[in-house]
Design a protein around this motif. Structure first.
Motif, short mmCIF file in Angstrom:
data_model
loop_
_atom_site.label_atom_id
_atom_site.label_comp_id
_atom_site.label_asym_id
_atom_site.label_seq_id
_atom_site.Cartn_x
_atom_site.Cartn_y
_atom_site.Cartn_z
N THR A 517 0.55 -1.32 0.15
CA THR A 517 -0.41 0.12 0.11
C THR A 517 0.74 1.04 0.08
OG1 THR A 517 -1.93 -0.67 1.22
CG2 THR A 517 -1.91 1.25 0.91
N SER A 520 2.59 2.29 -3.41
CA SER A 520 1.43 2.29 -4.16
C SER A 520 0.91 3.90 -4.54
CB SER A 520 0.44 1.45 -4.30
OG SER A 520 -0.71 1.39 -3.12
N CYS A 535 -4.47 8.45 -4.48
CA CYS A 535 -4.16 7.13 -4.60
C CYS A 535 -3.88 6.12 -3.69
CB CYS A 535 -4.50 7.34 -5.68
SG CYS A 535 -6.25 8.71 -6.47
N LEU A 537 -3.33 1.29 -3.25
CA LEU A 537 -4.43 -0.03 -3.38
C LEU A 537 -4.38 -0.34 -1.53
CD1 LEU A 537 -5.09 -2.71 -4.43
CD2 LEU A 537 -2.79 -3.59 -4.71
N VAL A 542 -7.79 -1.11 -5.11
CA VAL A 542 -7.86 0.38 -5.32
C VAL A 542 -8.28 1.58 -5.15
CG1 VAL A 542 -7.10 2.06 -7.41
CG2 VAL A 542 -6.71 -0.40 -7.63
N CYS A 544 -8.82 6.48 -3.89
CA CYS A 544 -8.45 7.40 -4.14
C CYS A 544 -8.76 8.59 -2.49
CB CYS A 544 -9.31 7.97 -5.26
SG CYS A 544 -8.36 7.56 -6.90
N ARG A 556 -11.77 2.46 -6.64
CA ARG A 556 -11.56 2.60 -8.11
C ARG A 556 -11.70 1.19 -8.62
NH1 ARG A 556 -12.34 7.73 -7.77
NH2 ARG A 556 -11.44 8.60 -9.92
N MET A 566 1.54 -1.81 -8.17
CA MET A 566 -0.13 -0.40 -8.09
C MET A 566 0.62 0.78 -8.60
SD MET A 566 -2.91 0.50 -7.34
CE MET A 566 -2.66 2.25 -7.00
N SER A 568 -0.97 5.03 -9.67
CA SER A 568 -2.24 5.64 -10.86
C SER A 568 -1.31 6.38 -11.50
CB SER A 568 -2.70 5.78 -9.05
OG SER A 568 -2.26 6.80 -8.22
N TRP A 579 -5.91 3.50 -13.37
CA TRP A 579 -4.79 2.46 -12.22
C TRP A 579 -4.28 1.19 -13.11
CZ3 TRP A 579 -6.54 -2.24 -12.08
CH2 TRP A 579 -7.23 -2.83 -12.26
#
Length: 696
Positions: A517, A520, A535, A537, A542, A544, A556, A566, A568, A579
């Motif tokens: 997280t 990402s 934004c 994970l 996903v 924001c 998302r 990940m 974005s 993403w």
């Protein structure tokens, strides 16, 4: 029995061909999107979901259909076939737009030739029918485009109630005049030559017309070519809901064109071949600009004066936005026999117009003297150590590398996990800085604008997990802020508060070291208001997060695994966060615009002969950002001493483009994107052992 197109006239849907005298058609509009295809179903099958998205968005679209008939019909039979297909298109695009088929149609003159033009004003769609006879898959029709290109035919009369005659020059001039009139920003077409296996000859020559017309019009539009028949060898990559939407349009078209259902309704199933091609979207773009060393098979093209261009010491080349290839104050041009020479004369004329596609082919803006099956255009290759234009396609398709020489400097920052460093303009001088968070401080090494950096200096106190650092404008003042995760949520150093550190959101709160997280997190505009959200994970998928101490999130997607790498960013240019995640089979991405249809990811990687291109292995050596200034984020990777980027086309990535080839050395451990020189396009830097290597 009333002819099909005459029935359309009674329904106010007719083309000018139905009346004794031509009916004046509506004028061609300006439109940002132009498609040049061969047949009346090519766009419905090979250019989805792109074109339906444009219709739903009322983005403005003109489609040109070069051929008519079906390759073996003659006279009235061919005209009837054409009219049924035209009717199917009118029904299909009205269906896509959610409108009644209230088209206004008539006869227009383009470059001394007559064509049929139908316009659905409420949807901002125009369809233009040139009517050159369909040539058959192998070009077997004696009046085919293939025969015309090979010099076996001098031209043909169009299939129309008011026919006109085209030769090759007339077709190029007509397409060029349409481009001049429409002034598109993007031109979509089919397979330019047989570089991906078999295809319909009409597809490839219609695409050749699009490229040659672009050169003749001196257009700066982006050119995207969609693969045709050979795509069934590649993995399906369209999500089910979009496939169903596209199938519905094709079935409405086929009801009119083939009689499998009443025209205006949909068929119970579509042509099996169409059902194979439709769920596969693969396209190759052309680069609007590029610069650096021009190499073929590791050898550099060099300019040492006027005259032929050979291989030797590397000189610096620039591909300009109008397609000129320049080096050492000279421009490359083609002589009638195909010899390429450097001269002081520079112009965007077709013989000096080059198109560099994402696979490295350098197409020339002039037509060949003749053609072969699957080889319909000239491209740059080598002959006896000299650069020369020759027929390209099946069996002959040289791939060039035009990329900058990197700049390498000793690393100005300490050894940190790769994701803990960001390349962004914190100092406000429009030149990206190398920034990191360490020991409760935000520190930046100011960029000098040339890929080198000053000594690091502390900007402010910012106690966050180092690998969660995310930089963007989260307060709307057009200056960048620095944010990251701590035990209470997200904390930001805001530019409007002299970079004082303040709590920003209770989301993502967690103790402990970095996880997926944290790695990402990115500052990305999620709702189109010009202000970035954070934004990443999270546990929900996903998400924001806007500013606020409450845990308020916009989900998302719930699809990616929580430990997936990940990124974005805005993949389709609508100013809303999309993403991508990296999977073993390649990148999978999701668009904000598709959230009402699905929250799953779709495969975005390019594929050739069934082999998908791999994505970054983790967030340290991958980055998502707009490297070419088209408003769409591209996915870049550092791997095997190269920096490559797959450019976004809005609904998928094209083939990987080499941004830089680095000298031999150790593994690259981090990749960062930022605007080093303030020109508005992102550049790249990599962590390269004890050095930072950058390419602009």
């Amino acid at each position: 029995m009333l002819a099909p197109m005459r029935r359309l006239l009674l329904l106010a849907l007719a083309l000018a061909a139905c009346s004794e005298a031509p009916v004046a058609g509506p004028m061609l509009p300006d439109a940002p999107n132009l498609a040049v295809v061969a047949h009346q179903d090519d766009d419905l099958i090979f250019m989805q979901p792109d074109l339906t998205n444009l219709v739903e968005d009322r983005a403005g679209m003109v489609n040109v259909y070069v051929t008519a008939g079906n390759g073996h019909e003659r006279g009235d039979d061919a005209l009837e076939v054409a009219e049924r297909r035209y009717e199917g298109l009118l029904k299909s695009y009205a269906q896509a737009a959610g409108l009644l088929p209230e088209w206004v149609c008539g006869d227009i003159e383009i470059a001394g030739h007559r064509a049929d033009h139908c316009r659905l004003e409420a949807a901002d769609i125009s369809l233009v029918f040139l009517g050159y006879p369909d040539g058959g898959i192998q070009g077997e029709n004696r009046r085919s485009l293939q025969s015309l290109w090979e010099g076996k035919s001098s031209g043909a009369m169009t299939i129309s109630g008011h026919p006109t005659r085209y030769d090759r020059a007339g077709l190029v001039e007509t397409v060029g005049e349409i481009i001049n009139t429409v002034k598109p920003r993007t031109i979509r077409t089919l397979e330019i030559a047989g570089t991906h296996g078999r295809d319909h000859t009409d597809h490839m020559i219609a695409a050749a017309l699009a490229l040659l017309g672009t050169a003749a019009a001196h257009s700066r539009a982006e050119l995207i070519s969609y693969r045709g028949y050979g795509r069934e060898e590649e993995p399906a990559n369209m999500i089910d809901t979009l496939f169903d939407r596209s199938t519905n349009l094709v079935s409405h078209y086929e009801a009119c064109a083939t009689g499998c259902a009443q025209c205006g309704l949909s068929c119970p199933s579509i042509n099996p071949a169409h059902a194979k091609w439709l769920p596969r979207r693969y396209a190759v773009g052309t680069r609007r600009t590029a610069a650096g060393v021009l190499r073929l098979d590791g050898k550099c093209a060099t300019v040492s004066g006027d005259g032929p261009v050979s291989f030797g010491a590397c000189t610096h080349w620039e591909l300009t936005v109008d397609g000129q290839l320049r080096s050492e104050g000279r421009c490359l041009g083609a002589l009638p026999g195909g010899e390429l020479v450097a001269t002081p004369e520079c112009s965007p004329d077709p013989e000096r117009r080059f198109f560099l596609d994402d696979e490295g082919h350098l197409w020339l803006g002039t037509p060949p003297d003749s053609a072969l099956a699957r080889s319909h255009l000239l491209c740059v290759g080598a002959d006896g150590g000299l650069l020369r234009a020759s027929l390209c396609g099946d069996g002959n398709a040289p791939r060039w590398d035009l990329s900058e020489v990197p700049t390498q400097t000793p690393r100005p920052i300490p050894a940190l996990p790769g994701r803990a460093v960001r390349l962004a303009d914190i100092t406000g001088d429009h030149r990206a800085d190398l920034c990191y968070a360490s020991a409760g401080q935000l520190v930046c090494a100011a960029g000098n604008g040339d890929g080198t950096f000053a000594a690091p200096a502390t900007i402010t106190a910012l106690a966050i997990e180092p690998e969660s650092l995310a930089i963007g404008d989260v307060d709307g003042d057009a200056l960048l802020d620095a944010c990251g995760r701590d035990a209470s949520g997200v904390r930001c150093a805001l530019s409007t508060a002299a970079y004082a550190s303040v709590p920003w959101s209770a989301s993502f709160a967690r103790d402990g070291n970095a996880d997926a997280t944290d790695r990402s997190l990115a500052a990305t505009d999620a709702n189109g208001d010009g202000i970035a959200e954070i934004c990443g994970l999270g546990d929900q998928g996903v998400v924001c997060v806007p500013r606020g101490l409450g845990v308020v999130t916009t989900v998302r997607s719930r699809w990616p695994a929580p430990d997936a790498p990940m990124w974005s960013g805005d993949l389709d240019g609508d100013h809303r966060a999309d993403w991508c995640v990296s999977l073993p089979e390649g990148p999978a991405c999701g668009l904000d615009r598709d959230r009402g249809l699905t929250t799953d990811g779709a495969t975005w990687s390019f594929s050739q002969a069934g082999v998908r291109e791999a994505g970054p292995i983790d967030t340290a050596v991958g980055a998502l950002g707009d490297i070419d200034g088209d408003g769409r984020a591209d996915l870049c990777t550092a791997r095997d001493r190269t920096i490559t980027c797959t450019r976004s086309q809005g609904n998928g990535f094209g083939p990987a483009v080499t941004l830089a080839s680095l000298p031999p050395g150790g593994p690259l451990t981090a990749l960062w994107l930022g605007d080093l020189d303030g020109n508005g396009s992102l550049d790249a830097c990599v962590e390269d052992g004890p050095a930072v290597t950058c390419v602009r």
